[in-house]
Every structure is written in structure tokens, then in C-alpha cells.
Design a protein around this motif. Structure first.
Motif, PDB file in Angstrom:
ATOM      1  N   ASN A 133       0.773  -1.154   0.040  1.00  7.66           N
ATOM      2  CA  ASN A 133      -0.367   0.019   0.047  1.00  7.66           C
ATOM      3  C   ASN A 133       0.776   1.336  -0.229  1.00  7.66           C
ATOM      4  O   ASN A 133       0.160   2.386  -0.221  1.00  7.66           O
ATOM      5  CB  ASN A 133      -1.081  -0.007   1.220  1.00  7.66           C
ATOM      6  CG  ASN A 133      -1.986  -1.117   1.089  1.00  7.66           C
ATOM      7  OD1 ASN A 133      -2.853  -1.410   0.201  1.00  7.66           O
ATOM      8  ND2 ASN A 133      -2.148  -1.967   2.263  1.00  7.66           N
ATOM      9  N   ARG A 134       2.116   1.223   0.127  1.00  6.55           N
ATOM     10  CA  ARG A 134       2.939   2.263   0.129  1.00  6.55           C
ATOM     11  C   ARG A 134       2.684   3.524   0.983  1.00  6.55           C
ATOM     12  O   ARG A 134       2.342   3.226   2.145  1.00  6.55           O
ATOM     13  CB  ARG A 134       3.267   2.676  -1.450  1.00  6.55           C
ATOM     14  CG  ARG A 134       4.046   1.823  -2.010  1.00  6.55           C
ATOM     15  CD  ARG A 134       4.142   2.106  -3.665  1.00  6.55           C
ATOM     16  NE  ARG A 134       4.941   3.606  -3.929  1.00  6.55           N
ATOM     17  CZ  ARG A 134       6.303   3.555  -3.656  1.00  6.55           C
ATOM     18  NH1 ARG A 134       7.029   2.583  -3.369  1.00  6.55           N
ATOM     19  NH2 ARG A 134       6.660   4.753  -3.942  1.00  6.55           N
ATOM     20  N   GLU A 135       2.555   4.690   0.379  1.00  6.31           N
ATOM     21  CA  GLU A 135       2.098   5.809   1.191  1.00  6.31           C
ATOM     22  C   GLU A 135       0.702   5.554   2.079  1.00  6.31           C
ATOM     23  O   GLU A 135       0.564   6.374   3.007  1.00  6.31           O
ATOM     24  CB  GLU A 135       1.850   7.165   0.317  1.00  6.31           C
ATOM     25  CG  GLU A 135       3.164   7.532  -0.207  1.00  6.31           C
ATOM     26  CD  GLU A 135       3.467   7.001  -1.481  1.00  6.31           C
ATOM     27  OE1 GLU A 135       4.495   7.498  -2.108  1.00  6.31           O
ATOM     28  OE2 GLU A 135       2.920   5.699  -2.041  1.00  6.31           O
ATOM     29  N   ASN A 136      -0.260   4.615   1.416  1.00  7.30           N
ATOM     30  CA  ASN A 136      -1.430   4.440   2.166  1.00  7.30           C
ATOM     31  C   ASN A 136      -1.300   3.608   3.193  1.00  7.30           C
ATOM     32  O   ASN A 136      -2.639   3.306   3.737  1.00  7.30           O
ATOM     33  CB  ASN A 136      -2.563   4.329   1.026  1.00  7.30           C
ATOM     34  CG  ASN A 136      -2.898   5.298   0.024  1.00  7.30           C
ATOM     35  OD1 ASN A 136      -2.778   6.510   0.230  1.00  7.30           O
ATOM     36  ND2 ASN A 136      -2.884   4.757  -1.213  1.00  7.30           N
ATOM     37  N   SER A 137      -0.130   2.858   3.544  1.00  9.21           N
ATOM     38  CA  SER A 137      -0.200   1.875   4.616  1.00  9.21           C
ATOM     39  C   SER A 137      -0.318   2.403   5.871  1.00  9.21           C
ATOM     40  O   SER A 137       0.139   3.453   6.334  1.00  9.21           O
ATOM     41  CB  SER A 137       1.150   1.344   4.323  1.00  9.21           C
ATOM     42  OG  SER A 137       1.179   0.326   5.635  1.00  9.21           O
ATOM     43  N   LYS A 165       3.208   2.595   7.750  1.00  7.14           N
ATOM     44  CA  LYS A 165       4.208   3.385   7.239  1.00  7.14           C
ATOM     45  C   LYS A 165       5.150   3.965   8.312  1.00  7.14           C
ATOM     46  O   LYS A 165       6.341   4.322   7.988  1.00  7.14           O
ATOM     47  CB  LYS A 165       3.713   4.318   6.188  1.00  7.14           C
ATOM     48  CG  LYS A 165       3.014   5.492   6.672  1.00  7.14           C
ATOM     49  CD  LYS A 165       2.697   6.348   5.451  1.00  7.14           C
ATOM     50  CE  LYS A 165       1.796   7.673   5.918  1.00  7.14           C
ATOM     51  NZ  LYS A 165       0.648   7.254   6.564  1.00  7.14           N
ATOM     52  N   ASP A 166       4.760   4.092   9.159  1.00  5.27           N
ATOM     53  CA  ASP A 166       5.456   4.854  10.484  1.00  5.27           C
ATOM     54  C   ASP A 166       5.856   3.971  11.634  1.00  5.27           C
ATOM     55  O   ASP A 166       6.458   4.062  12.741  1.00  5.27           O
ATOM     56  CB  ASP A 166       4.634   5.967  11.271  1.00  5.27           C
ATOM     57  CG  ASP A 166       4.212   7.037  10.452  1.00  5.27           C
ATOM     58  OD1 ASP A 166       4.920   7.456   9.333  1.00  5.27           O
ATOM     59  OD2 ASP A 166       3.082   7.593  10.301  1.00  5.27           O
ATOM     60  N   VAL A 225      11.000   6.006   6.509  1.00  2.63           N
ATOM     61  CA  VAL A 225      10.876   5.416   5.271  1.00  2.63           C
ATOM     62  C   VAL A 225      10.612   6.279   4.278  1.00  2.63           C
ATOM     63  O   VAL A 225       9.910   7.548   4.667  1.00  2.63           O
ATOM     64  CB  VAL A 225       9.361   4.557   5.592  1.00  2.63           C
ATOM     65  CG1 VAL A 225       8.882   4.068   4.050  1.00  2.63           C
ATOM     66  CG2 VAL A 225       9.541   3.312   6.670  1.00  2.63           C
ATOM     67  N   ASN A 226      11.015   6.147   3.167  1.00  2.00           N
ATOM     68  CA  ASN A 226      11.248   7.273   2.060  1.00  2.00           C
ATOM     69  C   ASN A 226      10.728   6.787   0.648  1.00  2.00           C
ATOM     70  O   ASN A 226      11.433   5.846   0.224  1.00  2.00           O
ATOM     71  CB  ASN A 226      12.677   7.925   1.932  1.00  2.00           C
ATOM     72  CG  ASN A 226      12.700   8.951   0.848  1.00  2.00           C
ATOM     73  OD1 ASN A 226      11.631   9.416   0.521  1.00  2.00           O
ATOM     74  ND2 ASN A 226      14.025   9.172   0.603  1.00  2.00           N
ATOM     75  N   ASN A 255       7.358   5.200  17.975  1.00  2.47           N
ATOM     76  CA  ASN A 255       6.036   5.163  17.586  1.00  2.47           C
ATOM     77  C   ASN A 255       5.430   4.200  18.548  1.00  2.47           C
ATOM     78  O   ASN A 255       5.380   3.094  19.048  1.00  2.47           O
ATOM     79  CB  ASN A 255       5.701   4.408  16.471  1.00  2.47           C
ATOM     80  CG  ASN A 255       4.462   4.369  16.012  1.00  2.47           C
ATOM     81  OD1 ASN A 255       3.503   4.450  16.675  1.00  2.47           O
ATOM     82  ND2 ASN A 255       4.180   4.228  14.397  1.00  2.47           N
ATOM     83  N   PRO A 256       4.378   4.990  19.394  1.00  3.33           N
ATOM     84  CA  PRO A 256       3.363   4.230  20.540  1.00  3.33           C
ATOM     85  C   PRO A 256       2.738   3.145  19.867  1.00  3.33           C
ATOM     86  O   PRO A 256       2.681   2.198  20.667  1.00  3.33           O
ATOM     87  CB  PRO A 256       2.474   5.224  20.761  1.00  3.33           C
ATOM     88  CG  PRO A 256       3.113   6.727  20.398  1.00  3.33           C
ATOM     89  CD  PRO A 256       3.708   6.531  19.281  1.00  3.33           C
ATOM     90  N   ALA A 257       2.349   2.995  18.706  1.00  7.34           N
ATOM     91  CA  ALA A 257       1.518   1.699  18.307  1.00  7.34           C
ATOM     92  C   ALA A 257       2.529   0.525  18.340  1.00  7.34           C
ATOM     93  O   ALA A 257       2.201  -0.532  18.535  1.00  7.34           O
ATOM     94  CB  ALA A 257       1.209   1.753  16.840  1.00  7.34           C
TER      95      ALA A 257
END
Length: 623
Positions: A118-122, A125-126, A131-132, A161-163
Motif C-alpha cells: 500500500n506504500r504511502e497509504n499503508s 508506514k510509520d 521510510v522514504n 511510535n506508540p503503536a
């Protein structure tokens, strides 16, 4: 007091020990973990009461590129297999800790796969660092990311990242509820975020009483990681290096300095900094391969089991196997072994007998787990210290020389001591014991009260020559064994020494030469410390020029990791000064003792000569 305060660890790399394929086919589970169940009884038999096993969870290859944190690697079996394995360990009195690879994941991990799709929509991603989507990587994914160690196979988690933090903490809870584990060894802890580790510690405190967090840390100030807020312990790479190089270079000063510095780092308290001690593991060469003189296997392991910290044995090393680190492969360090090939090792293999005796001695001698550390004697080739607990003093003596060595050291208030490994008894005279330390060997002297005698008997090694561990497969060890087999009583009954120089090849001559060599070692140490003489010149030429700022700090940490001890440090170290003086005094008393009993006045005369020059001249006067 927690279980890990008295732990003696056994370390298993399961993918290697079971002979699992190097790459995971992700097929039907192969129940290889169950083949390790017979090893549990072996672990107990050699005196271990805790197991560090890992990595265990689904991964691509070597285990540290995790695919699924909640599923046992299919090359090893199923989650039910792991639950049963841990339960059997507990039934046999073995605590279990697993590898926690929480710094990075493999590329097959669900979060990374979602980014690829999903790239940018994942939504993930964080979950990873930097990630670039304008970059690329060695797998040509069309985006770049931060990896660990330069390997794109290992994708670095975003620990801020809290997640991510919540997910990993949930993994710990799952491991405890599903498998009932007792602790975790954190992989690559020296690059973990400290806030992240604090969250892991908070979870550890929550899930189970005395749940142990131990981290893989190579060098630096260990107290940064070991404290009430982060970890209970870290891997003691400082001592690991000192133990093998201190023997290879006949330099017990390196070992003693490392111990003193680490003990001081913990506030000079036995409970201040309980580090995870080892002489080999799945990432470094086997100790038997590392040692130039294979006979040193014995004193190295005596120190491993008696110095402050938590001892650990890597699977197979108790049999004396080799393992050399290759440039592009660690396979030699992680071999498949069949326990049936070592069925009689506890009885017939001298290495295994030694390790078993040390393990049982450790478990039956609380002072080795809780006792204060006190250095008693130190030369390049001889080292003695005590562990003092509840009014009792356990004395440890080791010798890396090819000749026996007689030393007199302070003892506790017991009337008699017993050697836990040999069963030999020695009497206390004037608060001191005089013992013969065999060539390339050592002993653990326990007060011969009821508990002390029981500890020696429980070791199951009484009356055996501890030096045969090296002599079995090494010509150097064989020579040491022959030298150590000489009867001390027979030597004492020989003709009295004449007033002239002792004849060669006699005990008296050996004692004098040893004392002279010791004096020469001290002289060289002094030269190195003061920059005088050949030794001082050599030390000066090999000492880097002073740096400033972060560069100096980094270089100092690196030097510390290698166990490097400069002459200047030794010169201004009061404990080392006392140790060298005490070593010379003991050498003089040993020579004097050849002529007859040593009186209190004679001992006082030697003790009062506290300067190097006078002691060295005294030794030379015996010609």
C-alpha cells in the motif's frame, strides 16, 4: 533475592543445535524442538538451573529477521511444542528466557508487507525508521528505509511510535500467558531507545514476579542499561575478552582490572551490577578455540563461575568442542549436536566433569552468588580473591603458569578449608591459608564447616585432578597435568636448602625463579607506568595521543571494551599497587618457607617492607 541471583545459565541456539535448514520453507511444522527435551536433564546434570534459548519465532533464516512474533518457527515445531518444552523445563527446575528481537523485523513481517503493498497509504508506514518513498533499496522495492547493521533484510522498527511500543509489549504478555517464560534477552539492546526499554521493563514488572530482562550490550557504561528503570542485566563482553586474552597473554592484571572496574561501576556491591558472564556464545569463537594453551580451559572456567555476575555455558562447550568464526558464516559456532554422542560425558569427558563440578559448587555456595569481592593476590600468572557472605569467606585461587605455585592468602574465620574441586583440606594459620595451586589450574576453597563440606561433596568432583580437562586432548595440558601431579608432601620432605643458590630442577629453584620472574614483571609494569626503561618506551609508543571531546570518549569506551589496561592507569590504581606488593611478599614467604616454618616475626618483617625496590632486592638476595 530473585531466581536469577542464583542462576547458572545454559545457552542454546536452537536452529543450529537441531540441524534446521538455513532457510525457512514456511512449510508444515517440523517438531525439532521436541528433540531438545532430553537436553533438559543434561542441563541439570551439569549444574545449570536456567536456560537461555533463542531465537525461536518464525523467521526467514538465522532467526533474527522475525516474520511472526507469536508463532514458533515452523522449522522447530508448533506453539504447543514450545509450551510443552517450557513446562518440562520448569518441572525439572529450569527457568527459561527467550530471545526478544525487538529492534528490527524481517521483510516478511506483516507490517512491512503492508507497506510494500500500500506504500504511502499503508497504516504501518510509520512503524519503521525513515521510510522514504522517493528512495530505493537493495531489494528494489521502490522505497528506502533504515536497516540494522547495513542489512536491508533487517528493517529497523520505529521505537518512538506508540503503536510499535504497544505491539511489542503485547508480545511480551503473549509469551508469558502462552508459554510461561521467565525472562527475555533483548537482542541489540545497545541500540534500543531508552524510553522503549523503560516500557518493556514496565511490562516485565507487570507480567510475572521476578521476570528478568537481560540485554545484549557490547561495551560502554553498563549502568546506562542496568538500573531500576530499564534492564536487570546485560552481556558482559568486557569480561569475556579479558578472560581469554588474560590467559593467552599471561596477564591476570587485565582480568583483575576489568573485574575491579565493573565492580566499582556497580557501587562496589555484589548486588550492584550482576552482569551476564560468558566465555563464548553463538556470535563469538568457542573458548577452546580461542585459548592458545588448551590447559587454560580449567582456570578460565573457574573464574567464570566464581567472579561477580551470572555465569553461562554455551551448548557444546561443556564437551570441549571447537568453533571458529568465519568471515561470511557463523555455522561453525552453531553446530548440530546429537546428545547421544555424549551420553557418558558427565563421567568420561573431563571438560564435562569440570563444568558439572563448577555448576554444583556454584549452586551450593551462596557466597559465589551474593558475596562481596575482595582481591587477595595478583601477579601476571597468579590470581586470588575472596567472596565474602554472611561471615564466611570463599577463596578462589588460579594459576596460568606451566608450573605449580604456592601462595599464602588471607582466609576467613574458619579453622579449615576444603577444595570444592579436589577435596583437599588445608588448615588456617594466623588467618591465612597456604595452598599449592596446580599448573594451569585452580581451586575454590570453601570453609570446611558442615555446609562447606557438603558443597564440596555435592560438586561430585572431589579427589579428581581438575587439570585433566585440558590434558585429555592437549599436549600442553598433559605437561601441566604431569607437573601438577607431583606430591607436595614429597617435595617438602627433600633435603634442606643449602645457603648457596638452589640447585636447578628442585622445588626451591623453581620457587626462586618464579619469584624472580614475578619481580621482573613488576619492574616492567613500573617502567610502563612511569615511562622509563624498555617497557616504558614500548608503552609510550603504543599509547595513542590524547584526544578531546566526543572522540576521546568514544575511543576510551572502545579501549574499555577490549579490556585494555594502560601502564599509567596501573600506576595510579591503589588496589593494583597493593596487589603487586602483596604478590612480591607472598613470593618471598614462599621461598623462606622452603627452609622451615615461618614465624609471625618473619611474616611481619616481610609485610613491613612495603616498597617495590626493597622487596625486589630481597628476592634477588636469595641467590
Amino acid at each position: 533475592m530473585a531466581w536469577y541471583d542464583e542462576a547458572v545459565f545454559y545457552h542454546i541456539y536452537p536452529l543450529g543445535l537441531t540441524g534446521a535448514p538455513k532457510e525457512n520453507p514456511y512449510g508444515e511444522p517440523e517438531h525439532r524442538l521436541n528433540t531438545l527435551i532430553p537436553w533438559i536433564a543434561h542441563i541439570r546434570e551439569i549444574g545449570c538451573n536456567a536456560l537461555y534459548i533463542g531465537p525461536l519465532f518464525e523467521s526467514v533464516g538465522h532467526g533474527y529477521e522475525t516474520t511472526d512474533y507469536k508463532k514458533l518457527d515452523s522449522r522447530l515445531g508448533t506453539n504447543e511444542d514450545l509450551t510443552g518444552f517450557v513446562a518440562e523445563c520448569h518441572r525439572q527446575g529450569i527457568k527459561v528466557i527467550l530471545d526478544g528481537v525487538f529492534n528490527h523485523t524481517g521483510r516478511d513481517f506483516f507490517a512491512f508487507q503492508d507497506i510494500k503493498k500500500n506504500r504511502e497509504n499503508s497504516a504501518y508506514k510509520d512503524w519503521y525508521c525513515n521510510v522514504n518513498f522517493w528512495g530505493n533499496n537493495s531489494f528494489n522495492d521502490g522505497f528506502s528505509y533504515e536497516n540494522w547493521g547495513g542489512y536491508d533484510l533487517l528493517v529497523k522498527l520505529n521505537q518512538h511510535n506508540p503503536a510499535v511500543k504497544d505491539y511489542i509489549c503485547d508480545v511480551i504478555r503473549f509469551w508469558v500467558s502462552e508459554f510461561d517464560i521467565d525472562g527475555i534477552r533483548l537482542d541489540a539492546a545497545d541500540v534500543l531507545d531508552f524510553n522503549y526499554m523503560q516500557a518493556l521493563r514496565h511490562t516485565a514488572n507487570e507480567v510475572k514476579p521476578d521476570f528478568w530482562l537481560m540485554g545484549e550490550v557490547i561495551h560502554g557504561d553498563y549502568t546506562r542499561w542496568v538500573n531500576e528503570g530499564t534492564l536487570h542485566s546485560v552481556t558482559n563482553y568486557n569480561l569475556h575478552k579479558a578472560l581469554y586474552s588474560g590467559h593467552n597473554e599471561h596477564n591476570y592484571f587485565e582480568i583483575a582490572h576489568t573485574v575491579k572496574r565493573l565492580y566499582g561501576m556497580g557501587g562496589n556491591r555484589p548486588d550492584g551490577l550482576k552482569l551476564y558472564n560468558f566465555v563464548d556464545n553463538h556470535d563469538v569463537e568457542r573458548i577452546y578455540t580461542r585459548l592458545n594453551n588448551k590447559a587454560h580451559f580449567t582456570p578460565v572456567h573457574i573464574l567464570l563461575y566464581t567472579l561477580p555476575g551470572v555465569p553461562s555455558v554455551y551448548y557444546g562447550s561443556e564437551f570441549g568442542i571447537e568453533g571458529r568464526k568465519e568471515r561470511f558464516s557463523d555455522d561453525s559456532l552453531r553446530p548440530a549436536l546429537n546428545l547421544s554422542d555424549y551420553a557418558d560425558a558427565a563421567k568420561d569427558n573431563s571438560f564435562t566433569r569440570l563444568i558439572g563440578a563448577l555448576g554444583r559448587t556454584r549452586q551450593n555456595t551462596p557466597a559465589l552468588s551474593y558475596g562481596e569481592y575482595n582481591e587477595l593476590l595478583l601477579t601476571n600468572r597468579q590470581y586470588a580473591f575472596s567472596r565474602n557472605y554472611n561471615g564466611q569467606s570463599v577463596v578462589v585461587t588460579v594459576n596460568n603458569d606451566d608450573s605449580d605455585y604456592t601462595m599464602t592468602v588471607s582466609a576467613g574465620n574458619a579453622a579449615e578449608y576444603i577444595g570444592a574441586l579436589s577435596g583437599e583440606k588445608v588448615s588456617v594459620n594466623g588467618g591465612r591459608i597456604t595452598v599449592n595451586v596446580k599448573a594451569n589450574s585452580g581451586e575454590i576453597w570453601i570453609p570446611a564447616a558442615k555446609d562447606g563440606a557438603k558443597a564440596a561433596a555435592d560438586a561430585g568432583f572431589t579427589g579428581l585432578d581438575v587439570n585433566d580437562a585440558a590434558g585429555e586432548v592437549s599436549s600442553a595440558g598433559k605437561k601441566a597435568e604431569e607437573a601438577s601431579g607431583k606430591n607436595a608432601a614429597e617435595a617438602a620432605g627433600r633435603d634442606a636448602v643449602s645457603e648457596k643458590a638452589p640447585a636447578e630442577n628442585t622445588p626451591e629453584h623453581g620457587a626462586q625463579k618464579k619469584a624472580e620472574n614475578q619481580a621482573e614483571s613488576v619492574k616492567k609494569a613500573d617502567e610502563a607506568a612511569q615511562g622509563n626503561g624498555p617497557a616504558g618506551k614500548e608503552a609510550a609508543e603504543s599509547t595513542p595521543k590524547k584526544k578531546t571531546g566526543d572522540q576521546a570518549s568514544d575511543e576510551k569506551a572502545s579501549a574499555t571494551a577490549e579490556g585494555s589496561v594502560s601502564g599509567a592507569d596501573a600506576a595510579y590504581d591503589e588496589a593494583f599497587e597493593k596487589g603487586k606488593i602483596a604478590g612480591l611478599q607472598e613470593a618471598i614467604l614462599a621461598i623462606m618457607g622452603k627452609n622451615g616454618p615461618i614465624t609471625d616475626q618473619m611474616r611481619k618483617d616481610v609485610t613491613d617492607n612495603v616498597y617495590h625496590d626493597s622487596l625486589i632486592n630481597w628476592i634477588k638476595s636469595f641467590h
